[in-house]
Design an enzyme around this catalytic site. Sequence first.
Site, mmCIF file in Angstrom:
data_model
loop_
_atom_site.group_PDB
_atom_site.id
_atom_site.type_symbol
_atom_site.label_atom_id
_atom_site.label_comp_id
_atom_site.label_asym_id
_atom_site.label_seq_id
_atom_site.Cartn_x
_atom_site.Cartn_y
_atom_site.Cartn_z
ATOM 1 N N VAL A 113 -3.215 1.888 0.379
ATOM 2 C CA VAL A 113 -4.625 2.138 0.701
ATOM 3 C C VAL A 113 -5.335 0.843 1.113
ATOM 4 C CG1 VAL A 113 -5.239 2.077 -1.776
ATOM 5 C CG2 VAL A 113 -6.823 3.106 -0.174
ATOM 6 N N ASP A 115 -8.790 -0.453 0.925
ATOM 7 C CA ASP A 115 -10.086 -0.181 0.291
ATOM 8 C C ASP A 115 -11.091 -1.221 0.793
ATOM 9 O OD1 ASP A 115 -12.092 0.669 -1.405
ATOM 10 O OD2 ASP A 115 -11.271 -0.303 -3.173
ATOM 11 N N THR A 119 -6.846 -7.296 0.020
ATOM 12 C CA THR A 119 -5.398 -7.464 -0.163
ATOM 13 C C THR A 119 -4.685 -7.634 1.175
ATOM 14 O OG1 THR A 119 -5.545 -6.085 -2.138
ATOM 15 C CG2 THR A 119 -3.352 -6.378 -1.189
ATOM 16 N N TRP A 183 -12.136 7.615 -5.060
ATOM 17 C CA TRP A 183 -10.915 7.142 -5.711
ATOM 18 C C TRP A 183 -9.768 8.087 -5.338
ATOM 19 C CZ3 TRP A 183 -9.461 2.676 -7.426
ATOM 20 C CH2 TRP A 183 -8.220 2.584 -8.064
HETATM 21 P P1 5GP Z 1 -8.320 -3.674 -1.459
HETATM 22 O O1 5GP Z 1 -9.683 -3.537 -2.054
HETATM 23 O O2 5GP Z 1 -7.839 -5.073 -1.500
HETATM 24 O O3 5GP Z 1 -8.253 -3.066 -0.058
HETATM 25 O O4 5GP Z 1 -7.344 -2.822 -2.370
HETATM 26 C C1 5GP Z 1 -6.801 -3.380 -3.515
HETATM 27 C C2 5GP Z 1 -5.824 -2.497 -4.204
HETATM 28 O O5 5GP Z 1 -6.574 -1.662 -5.086
HETATM 29 C C3 5GP Z 1 -4.971 -1.542 -3.380
HETATM 30 O O6 5GP Z 1 -3.790 -2.119 -2.904
HETATM 31 C C4 5GP Z 1 -4.684 -0.462 -4.397
HETATM 32 O O7 5GP Z 1 -3.552 -0.791 -5.162
HETATM 33 C C5 5GP Z 1 -5.915 -0.462 -5.277
HETATM 34 N N1 5GP Z 1 -6.813 0.640 -4.886
HETATM 35 C C6 5GP Z 1 -7.942 0.557 -4.158
HETATM 36 N N2 5GP Z 1 -8.494 1.761 -4.009
HETATM 37 C C7 5GP Z 1 -7.679 2.639 -4.646
HETATM 38 C C8 5GP Z 1 -7.717 4.068 -4.832
HETATM 39 O O8 5GP Z 1 -8.610 4.793 -4.388
HETATM 40 N N3 5GP Z 1 -6.701 4.607 -5.559
HETATM 41 C C9 5GP Z 1 -5.694 3.840 -6.088
HETATM 42 N N4 5GP Z 1 -4.759 4.478 -6.783
HETATM 43 N N5 5GP Z 1 -5.633 2.502 -5.922
HETATM 44 C C10 5GP Z 1 -6.615 1.917 -5.208
#
Ligand code: 5GP
Length: 206
Positions: A113, A115, A119, A183
Amino acid sequence: MTEPEKYYASYNCIHKLCQKSAVEMLDKIGKPDVIVAIGGGGFIPSRILRTFLKRAGEKNIPIQAIGLSLYEDMGEQDKIGTEVVRTQWLDFGALEKNFDSLIGKNILIVDEVDDTRTTLHYALTELYKDVEKKAKSLGRDLSGTKFSIFVVHNKVKSKRASLDKKMMNGGIYISGADVPDQWIAYPWEAFDIDLQTKLAIEQGHN
Ligand code: 5GP
């Protein structure tokens, strides 16, 4: 206050999003030379994707795992910042022994994902820096090195970081599905997989 509803994804839905995206990928950038899976969410999508990126008689695409964790920290002037910590990185020894370096390669970064994009931004920037350093040490140039990104779901929201097109060098960004900022409950996290699948089907994600 009622809890915001989660977005439930089934294994079938993830499998099909990977399958569809592999077709797009082959069409736009060709077969990746290596997949870099961001753990743990990127592992299962990477493995599914590999099935659809391989043509009969061809070798499997190697999958390398990296691990990143996000921490919220209080930065200057009480602003909340996000720190990314590496928990696992590429095994350059194994890569170079069996595969040569990443220089000149079609590299695909996979996560479940997107988000806030923090990352993905970190993974792209750090992988690019590693390949750049290696190329410099060998007196080679980076011109053929391409980074693409695949995520199963992209949350439609304003992002904290962006992906540098220059680093991607003609590589593409593909999301299996663009989804609302909710989420997402993934099947590999479910304690009751039958209920998870039922809820995903009810929401039309199967
Ligand atoms: P970022 O904010 O860096 O794009 O996401 C960071 C990490 O948070 C993702 O790789 C994922 O593991 C976790 N994450 C973010 N949003 C979600 C979500 O809606 N569901 C789940 N299960 N993990 C999430």
